[in-house]
Scaffold this active site. Structure first.
Site, PDB file in Angstrom:
ATOM      1  N   THR A 189       0.846  -1.193   0.000  1.00 59.92           N
ATOM      2  CA  THR A 189       0.000   0.000   0.000  1.00 59.92           C
ATOM      3  C   THR A 189       0.887   1.252   0.000  1.00 59.92           C
ATOM      4  O   THR A 189       2.112   1.169   0.026  1.00 59.92           O
ATOM      5  CB  THR A 189      -0.864   0.048   1.275  1.00 59.92           C
ATOM      6  OG1 THR A 189      -0.009   0.334   2.388  1.00 59.92           O
ATOM      7  CG2 THR A 189      -1.576  -1.278   1.516  1.00 59.92           C
ATOM      8  N   GLU A 240      13.405  -2.501  -1.502  1.00 64.52           N
ATOM      9  CA  GLU A 240      14.035  -2.227  -2.800  1.00 64.52           C
ATOM     10  C   GLU A 240      13.131  -1.390  -3.703  1.00 64.52           C
ATOM     11  O   GLU A 240      13.582  -0.492  -4.396  1.00 64.52           O
ATOM     12  CB  GLU A 240      14.378  -3.562  -3.477  1.00 64.52           C
ATOM     13  CG  GLU A 240      15.000  -3.468  -4.845  1.00 64.52           C
ATOM     14  CD  GLU A 240      16.332  -2.727  -4.857  1.00 64.52           C
ATOM     15  OE1 GLU A 240      16.287  -1.508  -5.143  1.00 64.52           O
ATOM     16  OE2 GLU A 240      17.377  -3.319  -4.579  1.00 64.52           O
ATOM     17  N   ALA A 257      11.178   1.195  -8.559  1.00 65.35           N
ATOM     18  CA  ALA A 257      10.342  -0.022  -8.657  1.00 65.35           C
ATOM     19  C   ALA A 257      11.218  -1.278  -8.573  1.00 65.35           C
ATOM     20  O   ALA A 257      11.904  -1.491  -7.584  1.00 65.35           O
ATOM     21  CB  ALA A 257       9.495  -0.003  -9.919  1.00 65.35           C
ATOM     22  N   LEU A 272      13.928  -2.055 -10.224  1.00 65.72           N
ATOM     23  CA  LEU A 272      15.362  -1.932 -10.536  1.00 65.72           C
ATOM     24  C   LEU A 272      16.211  -2.182  -9.285  1.00 65.72           C
ATOM     25  O   LEU A 272      15.861  -1.720  -8.202  1.00 65.72           O
ATOM     26  CB  LEU A 272      15.679  -0.518 -11.064  1.00 65.72           C
ATOM     27  CG  LEU A 272      15.080  -0.135 -12.406  1.00 65.72           C
ATOM     28  CD1 LEU A 272      15.437   1.317 -12.727  1.00 65.72           C
ATOM     29  CD2 LEU A 272      15.591  -1.059 -13.506  1.00 65.72           C
ATOM     30  N   GLY A 302      -1.252   3.579 -14.494  1.00 63.27           N
ATOM     31  CA  GLY A 302      -0.727   3.102 -13.204  1.00 63.27           C
ATOM     32  C   GLY A 302       0.655   3.630 -12.878  1.00 63.27           C
ATOM     33  O   GLY A 302       1.365   3.057 -12.059  1.00 63.27           O
ATOM     34  N   GLU A 352       1.203   7.761  -8.232  1.00 61.39           N
ATOM     35  CA  GLU A 352       0.721   7.329  -6.917  1.00 61.39           C
ATOM     36  C   GLU A 352      -0.803   7.512  -6.926  1.00 61.39           C
ATOM     37  O   GLU A 352      -1.333   8.281  -7.735  1.00 61.39           O
ATOM     38  CB  GLU A 352       1.314   8.247  -5.824  1.00 61.39           C
ATOM     39  CG  GLU A 352       2.801   8.117  -5.623  1.00 61.39           C
ATOM     40  CD  GLU A 352       3.193   6.881  -4.834  1.00 61.39           C
ATOM     41  OE1 GLU A 352       2.477   6.508  -3.902  1.00 61.39           O
ATOM     42  OE2 GLU A 352       4.222   6.266  -5.189  1.00 61.39           O
ATOM     43  N   ASP A 395       7.372  12.743  -3.971  1.00 67.26           N
ATOM     44  CA  ASP A 395       7.754  11.349  -4.198  1.00 67.26           C
ATOM     45  C   ASP A 395       9.249  11.236  -4.527  1.00 67.26           C
ATOM     46  O   ASP A 395       9.949  10.370  -3.999  1.00 67.26           O
ATOM     47  CB  ASP A 395       6.887  10.796  -5.345  1.00 67.26           C
ATOM     48  CG  ASP A 395       7.130   9.321  -5.542  1.00 67.26           C
ATOM     49  OD1 ASP A 395       6.900   8.568  -4.584  1.00 67.26           O
ATOM     50  OD2 ASP A 395       7.562   8.930  -6.646  1.00 67.26           O
ATOM     51  N   LYS A 420      12.504   9.574  -2.462  1.00 66.23           N
ATOM     52  CA  LYS A 420      13.425   8.582  -3.030  1.00 66.23           C
ATOM     53  C   LYS A 420      14.883   9.006  -2.865  1.00 66.23           C
ATOM     54  O   LYS A 420      15.729   8.193  -2.481  1.00 66.23           O
ATOM     55  CB  LYS A 420      13.100   8.367  -4.515  1.00 66.23           C
ATOM     56  CG  LYS A 420      11.791   7.617  -4.716  1.00 66.23           C
ATOM     57  CD  LYS A 420      11.406   7.595  -6.169  1.00 66.23           C
ATOM     58  CE  LYS A 420      10.142   6.791  -6.386  1.00 66.23           C
ATOM     59  NZ  LYS A 420       9.578   7.002  -7.706  1.00 66.23           N
ATOM     60  N   GLY A 469       5.189   1.273 -12.535  1.00 68.19           N
ATOM     61  CA  GLY A 469       4.215   0.325 -13.082  1.00 68.19           C
ATOM     62  C   GLY A 469       4.048  -0.845 -12.135  1.00 68.19           C
ATOM     63  O   GLY A 469       4.978  -1.235 -11.431  1.00 68.19           O
TER      64      GLY A 469
END
Ligand code: ADP
Ligand code: ASP
Ligand code: MG
Length: 816
Positions: A556, A607, A612, A614, A665, A668, A679, A683, A798
């Site tokens: 989530t 991770e 995503a 990677l 998709g 967020e 976001d 990161k 994605g």
């Protein structure tokens, strides 16, 4: 000649008894046999409970005995259809009348002594053996009934009587010398004293009856017919992966049964051991199954560990005191205190200085043991030579058993490290002098987990089970379940990983299946069988299931859920998450989660927080661990913003592109988190922290490209509504870049301890220029990669790639 013993489940009802008769008929074709039977399953418990109720003046015992009588009569009606039926029913009623008379006596005098217990309990086997022998006769089988009470003679230690082997064997031999019947049916468990009083051989004692007959008649084989296909590597009711052991030695079987493998009553081995009569354990409900052979030697089978068993309801008594050191006979006195009262000690450990002695006993004996100790050592305690007895309850003993363990190094190390890494706390350890068993005292609540974990480590090749508790089954979670489903068999076959999904939730419901949810139809299961979602209950369930290798998977973007990770980690439950909130919250919280993960040996993997699927964080971790130092990071980390600025140009509408990114998709659930740069800030913050920097979100400079009206919007809808009216604002941004022959990229930078995010004009010779679709790219400049950065590039957003990143984290835990 053979002895066949059938247990309670095997004779529980008419259908089962028919199976028993078939087996007996086949077996007696070439050889005479003796069939020893238990009471109809559950009868002994009901009889003893009735006695306890009668003693307490609880009238309910009458109706319970009545339904037991009906059950026996019904069994007769099903088994015996000829004219003989009435006579058998009438005899059964006579037995029950006798029983009720004794129970009335107990009711009146309020006393239920061990002697009376044996009188009452004996009815079970007397009834079953009578009914079974009559059922055989009515089928035309040449069988007779012989009451073991006339043959097996014991002392007067009622409920657990000791056999007088000399007299008993002679009785059995004399009886058999005159017998001509190919089948003799004998009640198990029951015996009598030399004065002719009823006695019994202890709960589960029908096995022992069979063994006593086997020895007296020196038979070729003793067969124990039960409800499982042999002695298993662990109790098959608790360890699904347990397998029948083909061949095991007397010693091993004795150790396993002594430590709780109920399938064989522990004293059973002793009589047959002397004459080396093989024991075979067989399944009444699967007579073709090979079962387990128990003999002196197990030629060829050199595997060190043969099985694991456990005893629940153990209490640990610790006797400590400086005055005990070197005093001869102290240990003997302590153990003697217990043995004089018939208290069985399952485990003893002693410090080499004899400063303390630790004993594991059945919890039901604790009160008595304490009383006896306080009395026997009153003087020593008053003089301070001995400390007061320390009692710990709610424990269990777990024992690893095998004749060959002594010749293998490292077995106990493997046992204890396996338990330790699954957070099973060990209270005491003992190794039999013969090294045929290694035992550990653990908390009772951990017993099933410990059994399964040890079974996994010692008997399942190297198949490792992972148990997933999956929160969130939307875009990402749904894809994750799909991927796990596709790979489940492959992972078992090729990677020896058994990935089971034990629980799933959506935002409304949660569903648990302790056997693992069938991923063919998890949606239906969640919808139809799911309970209302309650995160606290969810956590409690996960905790009380106490499965080894438990993993909490958060799919989530929910802030509340991210606050629960600490609770999971503290219980040694791993956390795998794509939710960035925890790792980008206050540094202290991030640090604490990492600390808990180390302390409780529970991986915390995220991770997918950056790029995503990677392998960005994993690569970074490897760099740092191998001694490299990150000097600078430059990255395009927002798949959504990359998609948006790749699609947006002077010809397209910013609003429509944002809508499209949502549909695909890439954004967020709340697109403001992407478009405001929050976001990306999260990161780069996570990358900076993972590189070893202490940093907060507020420390990151954010040059927003959004107009004030969009920044001020209170809701997603309001925000989307501002985009169209602000078309000129966005157009100007795009035209400025086009004018310089540059492309717009939302870049995150960390340099020299400082971080910033913002839209940049990227010229055509820059590695970021050709970044397609929703791809991400990260350049790590480190001491080793100082000239040319280490570049990681690929699909960075994605559902499918995020799910595969989560899956990779799960597999990483599996390979740990
Ligand atoms: P019976 O009534 O036939 O004597 P028991 O209930 O006494 O049967 O013993 C069989 C049961 O023993 C099995 O159903 C199983 O639950 C339990 N058990 C415990 N440990 C083991 C083991 N290692 N192997 C097989 N069965 C075991
Ligand atoms: N019926 C007795 C008991 O339940 C003996 C046995 O089944 O072995 O303990
Ligand atoms: Mg039994």
């Amino acid at each position: 000649m053979k002895i066949l013993k059938f247990g309670g489940t095997s004779v529980a009802n008419a259908d089962n008894i028919k199976k028993v008769i078939d087996i007996a008929k086949k077996s007696s074709k070439n050889n005479p046999i003796i069939v020893v039977v238990s009471a109809l399953g559950g009868t002994t418990d009901i009889l003893l409970q009735a006695g306890i109720k009668a003693e307490k003046k609880d009238n309910k015992y009458l109706s319970e005995i009545e339904s037991l009588e009906n059950r026996h009569i019904f069994t007769v009606q099903e088994l015996i259809k000829d004219s003989h039926q009435d006579e058998v029913i009438s005899q059964v009623r006579t037995y029950f009348n006798q029983l009720v008379n004794i129970l009335e006596g107990i009711y009146l005098i309020n006393e239920f002594s061990n002697k009376t217990k044996d009188k009452i309990a004996s009815f079970g086997e007397i009834l079953s053996s009578y009914i079974i022998s009559e059922a055989m006769k009515s089928q035309g089988v040449d069988a007779i009934l012989k009451n073991a009470q006339e043959l097996i003679i014991t002392d007067e230690s009622y409920t657990n009587a000791k056999v007088d082997f000399k007299v008993t064997e002679k009785n059995i031999q004399d009886f058999y010398a005159k017998n001509e019947s190919p089948i003799v049916v004998v009640p198990g468990f029951v015996a009598s004293t030399s004065k002719g009083e009823n006695s019994t051989l202890g709960r589960g004692g029908s096995d022992y009856t069979a063994s006593i007959f086997a020895k007296a008649l020196n038979v070729t084989e003793l067969e124990i017919w039960t409800d499982v296909s042999g002695m298993f590597t662990a109790n098959p009711k608790l360890v699904k992966q347990a397998k029948p052991i083909k061949h095991i030695s007397y010693q091993e079987a004795m150790e396993l049964s002594h430590f709780g493998a109920k399938v064989l009553f522990p004293p059973t081995i002793q009589p047959v051991l002397e004459q080396k009569i093989p024991i075979r354990i067989k399944n009444t409900f699967d007579p073709g199954a090979e079962g387990t052979l128990i003999t002196q030697n197990t030629n060829g089978n050199t595997s060190p560990a043969k099985g694991i068993s456990h005893i629940e309801n153990i209490s640990l008594l610790t006797v400590e005191g400086s005055g005990m050191i070197g005093v001869p006979g102290f240990t003997k006195r302590i153990l003697g205190t217990l043995s004089d009262a018939n208290i069985n000690v399952s485990l003893v450990t002693q410090s080499s200085s004899e400063h303390f002695l630790c004993m594991g006993i059945d919890s039901k004996d604790v009160t008595l043991a304490e009383k006896l100790f306080n009395k026997a050592f009153k003087y020593e305690m008053s003089q301070g030579i001995m400390d007061p007895l320390i009692i710990e309850n709610n424990l269990a003993i777990i024992a690893l058993v095998g004749d060959n363990m002594k010749s293998h190094q490292g077995i106990s190390g493997k046992m204890f490290s396996t338990l330790g890494s699954n957070n099973v706390n060990i209270r005491a350890i003992a190794q039999g002098a013969s090294e045929k068993n290694i035992t550990a005292v653990i908390e009772r609540k951990d017993a099933v987990k410990a059994l399964n974990t040890l079974h996994n480590a010692f008997f399942e090749g190297d198949i490792k089970q992972l148990n997933l508790f999956v929160v969130g089954v939307g875009n990402v979670g749904g894809k994750l379940l799909e991927q796990i489903h596709m790979q489940q068999q492959y992972l078992i076959d090729e990677q020896h990983l058994d990935v089971r999904v034990i629980a799933v939730t959506n935002s409304k419901k949660m569903h648990f299946d302790t056997e693992g949810i069938n991923l063919d139809n998890w949606k239906e299961s969640l919808k139809e069988k799911g309970d209302k979602l309650d995160l606290e209950k969810f956590f409690k369930n996960v905790k009380s299931l106490n499965y080894r290798n438990s993993i909490f998977v958060d799919n989530t973007a929910n802030a509340k859920i991210s606050t629960l990770y600490a609770d999971y980690l503290k219980n040694s439950i791993a956390v795998v998450t794509c939710n960035k909130i925890a790792c980008s919250s206050e540094y202290e919280n991030y640090q604490n989660l990492k600390f808990l993960a180390r302390k409780y040996d529970a991986p915390f993997l995220f991770e997918t927080n950056v790029g995503a699927g990677l392998p960005i964080i994993d690569t970074l971790k490897n760099l740092i661990m191998s001694g490299d130092k990150v000097t600078k990071i430059q990255a395009v980390l927002s798949g959504s913003l990359n998609f948006i600025f790749n699609e947006f140009n002077s010809q397209t509408s910013f609003h429509d592109v944002v809508v499209e990114a949502g549909v695909q998709g890439f954004t967020e659930p709340d697109p403001r988190i992407d478009l405001s740069g929050v976001d990306v800030m999260r990161k780069i913050l996570i990358l900076a922290r993972e590189s070893g920097n202490v940093m907060e979100l507020d420390d990151i400079k954010n040059e927003s490209f959004l107009p004030q009206s969009s920044l001020d919007a209170d809701s997603v809808a309001d925000f989307m509504a501002t985009l169209e009216p602000e078309a000129t604002h966005f157009k100007a941004i795009s035209e400025a870049a086009e004018k310089e022959n540059c492309r717009l990229k939302y870049v995150a930078e960390f340099d020299n301890g400082k971080a910033k995010v913002g839209l940049q004009h990227i010229p055509s010779d820059h590695p970021f220029y050709n970044l397609d679709g929703s791809d991400n790219i990260v350049l790590f400049f480190t001491e080793r990669y100082s000239q040319q950065p280490l570049i990681i590039k690929g699909a960075g957003a994605g559902a499918a790639v995020t799910a595969s990143g989560l899956f990779a984290d799960i597999i990483r835990i599996g390979n740990k």
